[in-house]
Structures are given as C-alpha cells and as structure tokens.
Design a protein around this motif. Sequence first.
Motif, PDB file in Angstrom:
ATOM      1  N   THR A   9      -0.561   5.192 -21.880  1.00  0.00           N
ATOM      2  CA  THR A   9       1.201   6.098 -21.238  1.00  0.00           C
ATOM      3  C   THR A   9       1.312   6.278 -20.516  1.00  0.00           C
ATOM      4  OG1 THR A   9       0.958   6.076 -23.941  1.00  0.00           O
ATOM      5  CG2 THR A   9       2.250   7.707 -22.434  1.00  0.00           C
ATOM      6  N   GLU A  10       0.142   7.016 -19.997  1.00  0.00           N
ATOM      7  CA  GLU A  10       0.178   7.402 -18.458  1.00  0.00           C
ATOM      8  C   GLU A  10       0.036   6.544 -17.295  1.00  0.00           C
ATOM      9  OE1 GLU A  10      -3.230  10.982 -17.664  1.00  0.00           O
ATOM     10  OE2 GLU A  10      -3.855   8.965 -19.605  1.00  0.00           O
ATOM     11  N   HIS A  18       6.797   6.505 -10.095  1.00  0.00           N
ATOM     12  CA  HIS A  18       6.938   4.831  -9.025  1.00  0.00           C
ATOM     13  C   HIS A  18       8.491   4.639  -8.724  1.00  0.00           C
ATOM     14  CE1 HIS A  18       4.784   4.384  -5.066  1.00  0.00           C
ATOM     15  NE2 HIS A  18       4.953   2.998  -5.234  1.00  0.00           N
ATOM     16  N   ILE A  19       8.837   4.295  -9.550  1.00  0.00           N
ATOM     17  CA  ILE A  19      10.450   3.144 -10.047  1.00  0.00           C
ATOM     18  C   ILE A  19      11.205   4.421  -9.503  1.00  0.00           C
ATOM     19  CG2 ILE A  19      12.162   2.639 -10.335  1.00  0.00           C
ATOM     20  CD1 ILE A  19       9.858   0.592 -12.416  1.00  0.00           C
ATOM     21  N   GLN A  20      10.981   5.092  -9.770  1.00  0.00           N
ATOM     22  CA  GLN A  20      12.141   6.647  -9.714  1.00  0.00           C
ATOM     23  C   GLN A  20      12.318   7.100  -8.461  1.00  0.00           C
ATOM     24  OE1 GLN A  20      11.253  10.089 -11.788  1.00  0.00           O
ATOM     25  NE2 GLN A  20      13.822  10.221 -12.823  1.00  0.00           N
ATOM     26  N   THR A  36       0.463  -3.346 -18.053  1.00  0.00           N
ATOM     27  CA  THR A  36      -0.267  -4.478 -18.960  1.00  0.00           C
ATOM     28  C   THR A  36      -1.179  -4.810 -17.619  1.00  0.00           C
ATOM     29  OG1 THR A  36       1.624  -5.038 -20.112  1.00  0.00           O
ATOM     30  CG2 THR A  36      -0.772  -6.287 -20.023  1.00  0.00           C
ATOM     31  N   VAL A  37      -0.852  -5.307 -17.055  1.00  0.00           N
ATOM     32  CA  VAL A  37      -1.689  -5.801 -15.160  1.00  0.00           C
ATOM     33  C   VAL A  37      -2.591  -3.885 -14.590  1.00  0.00           C
ATOM     34  CG1 VAL A  37      -1.912  -6.615 -13.078  1.00  0.00           C
ATOM     35  CG2 VAL A  37      -0.176  -7.455 -14.548  1.00  0.00           C
ATOM     36  N   LEU A  38      -1.905  -3.188 -14.474  1.00  0.00           N
ATOM     37  CA  LEU A  38      -2.870  -2.276 -14.205  1.00  0.00           C
ATOM     38  C   LEU A  38      -3.812  -1.687 -15.952  1.00  0.00           C
ATOM     39  CD1 LEU A  38      -0.435  -0.949 -12.220  1.00  0.00           C
ATOM     40  CD2 LEU A  38      -2.236  -1.899 -11.578  1.00  0.00           C
ATOM     41  N   GLU A  39      -3.528  -2.090 -17.057  1.00  0.00           N
ATOM     42  CA  GLU A  39      -4.573  -1.032 -17.283  1.00  0.00           C
ATOM     43  C   GLU A  39      -5.280  -2.541 -18.079  1.00  0.00           C
ATOM     44  OE1 GLU A  39      -3.863  -0.193 -22.689  1.00  0.00           O
ATOM     45  OE2 GLU A  39      -2.623  -2.179 -22.053  1.00  0.00           O
ATOM     46  N   THR A  40      -5.300  -3.476 -17.450  1.00  0.00           N
ATOM     47  CA  THR A  40      -6.784  -4.312 -17.930  1.00  0.00           C
ATOM     48  C   THR A  40      -7.647  -4.204 -16.755  1.00  0.00           C
ATOM     49  OG1 THR A  40      -5.361  -6.584 -16.515  1.00  0.00           O
ATOM     50  CG2 THR A  40      -5.102  -6.082 -19.042  1.00  0.00           C
ATOM     51  N   ALA A  41      -7.197  -3.511 -15.966  1.00  0.00           N
ATOM     52  CA  ALA A  41      -7.482  -3.318 -14.933  1.00  0.00           C
ATOM     53  C   ALA A  41      -8.591  -2.461 -14.732  1.00  0.00           C
ATOM     54  CB  ALA A  41      -7.170  -3.337 -13.138  1.00  0.00           C
ATOM     55  N   GLY A  80       1.572   1.393  -3.218  1.00  0.00           N
ATOM     56  CA  GLY A  80       1.924   2.966  -3.210  1.00  0.00           C
ATOM     57  C   GLY A  80       0.954   2.967  -4.746  1.00  0.00           C
ATOM     58  N   LEU A  81       1.858   2.632  -5.924  1.00  0.00           N
ATOM     59  CA  LEU A  81       1.219   1.945  -7.334  1.00  0.00           C
ATOM     60  C   LEU A  81       0.382   2.796  -7.250  1.00  0.00           C
ATOM     61  CD1 LEU A  81       2.624   2.588 -10.213  1.00  0.00           C
ATOM     62  CD2 LEU A  81       2.676   0.196 -10.028  1.00  0.00           C
ATOM     63  N   TYR A  82      -0.910   1.593  -7.320  1.00  0.00           N
ATOM     64  CA  TYR A  82      -1.957   1.090  -6.963  1.00  0.00           C
ATOM     65  C   TYR A  82      -2.571   2.371  -6.902  1.00  0.00           C
ATOM     66  CZ  TYR A  82      -6.919  -0.187  -6.694  1.00  0.00           C
ATOM     67  OH  TYR A  82      -8.260   0.017  -6.896  1.00  0.00           O
ATOM     68  N   GLN A  83      -2.436   3.062  -5.239  1.00  0.00           N
ATOM     69  CA  GLN A  83      -3.387   4.223  -4.631  1.00  0.00           C
ATOM     70  C   GLN A  83      -2.924   5.446  -6.022  1.00  0.00           C
ATOM     71  OE1 GLN A  83      -4.436   4.689  -2.232  1.00  0.00           O
ATOM     72  NE2 GLN A  83      -5.295   6.393  -3.063  1.00  0.00           N
ATOM     73  N   ARG A  84      -1.188   5.428  -6.350  1.00  0.00           N
ATOM     74  CA  ARG A  84      -0.778   6.760  -7.480  1.00  0.00           C
ATOM     75  C   ARG A  84      -1.954   6.498  -9.067  1.00  0.00           C
ATOM     76  NH1 ARG A  84       3.594   9.537  -7.905  1.00  0.00           N
ATOM     77  NH2 ARG A  84       4.679   7.747  -6.184  1.00  0.00           N
ATOM     78  N   ILE A  85      -1.890   5.583  -9.634  1.00  0.00           N
ATOM     79  CA  ILE A  85      -3.204   5.665 -10.511  1.00  0.00           C
ATOM     80  C   ILE A  85      -4.332   5.762 -10.277  1.00  0.00           C
ATOM     81  CG2 ILE A  85      -3.975   4.070 -12.306  1.00  0.00           C
ATOM     82  CD1 ILE A  85      -0.709   4.431 -12.860  1.00  0.00           C
TER      83      ILE A  85
END
Length: 89
Positions: A9-10, A18-20, A36-41, A80-85
């Motif tokens: 969820t987070e 990030h899209i916004q 899904t990709v980031l959750e598995t990572a 950018g999204l990867y860094q945010r996560i």
Amino acid sequence: MENRCISRTEILRNTLFHIQVKQCQYIDNFPEAVTTVLETAVGKRSLKDYQQVKRRLYNIRTNFFKINEGKTKKKDFFEGLYQRIQNKI
C-alpha cells in the motif's frame, strides 16, 4: 536498529504521489504494475540495487510514457520513484 519494511500500500501510494508530482496521466494499470515490481524488489532491510530492478521496470507494458511524452522520461521517472521508495525504507 529498527527493522523497517514498506508495505504494498505504501509503495502504491508513493507511486501515485510520484505520478501526481510529475503531473502525469495514466489510463492503464501502470501504478499497480510498478508497485508489483518494486514490492518484489524489497528485501528484509533494504531495496535491491536499482540496476537489478531497472530492467523489470522498463519492461512494463504501458502507454504511460506515450501519453506523458515531453513531461517525463522513463529514466528520470523510475530513478526518482526508486529514490523516493528507498528513502521510505
């Protein structure tokens, strides 16, 4: 040291944020596919290295980057999204 993990969820919430922030639009399941990709990572204590995740992110079938052409590039968006996560973990 606190063992911190991030939930699906987070990750989804951060993806949508990030899209916004990038002022982008989407019409397909792009946020869910990225989540899904980031959750598995996500490991027990950290996120896998970006280079290991990058190919899977780039292979997501989507019209997102066609719709938002000129607003964002794959490289900039995903890094950018990867860094945010990563900062949330």
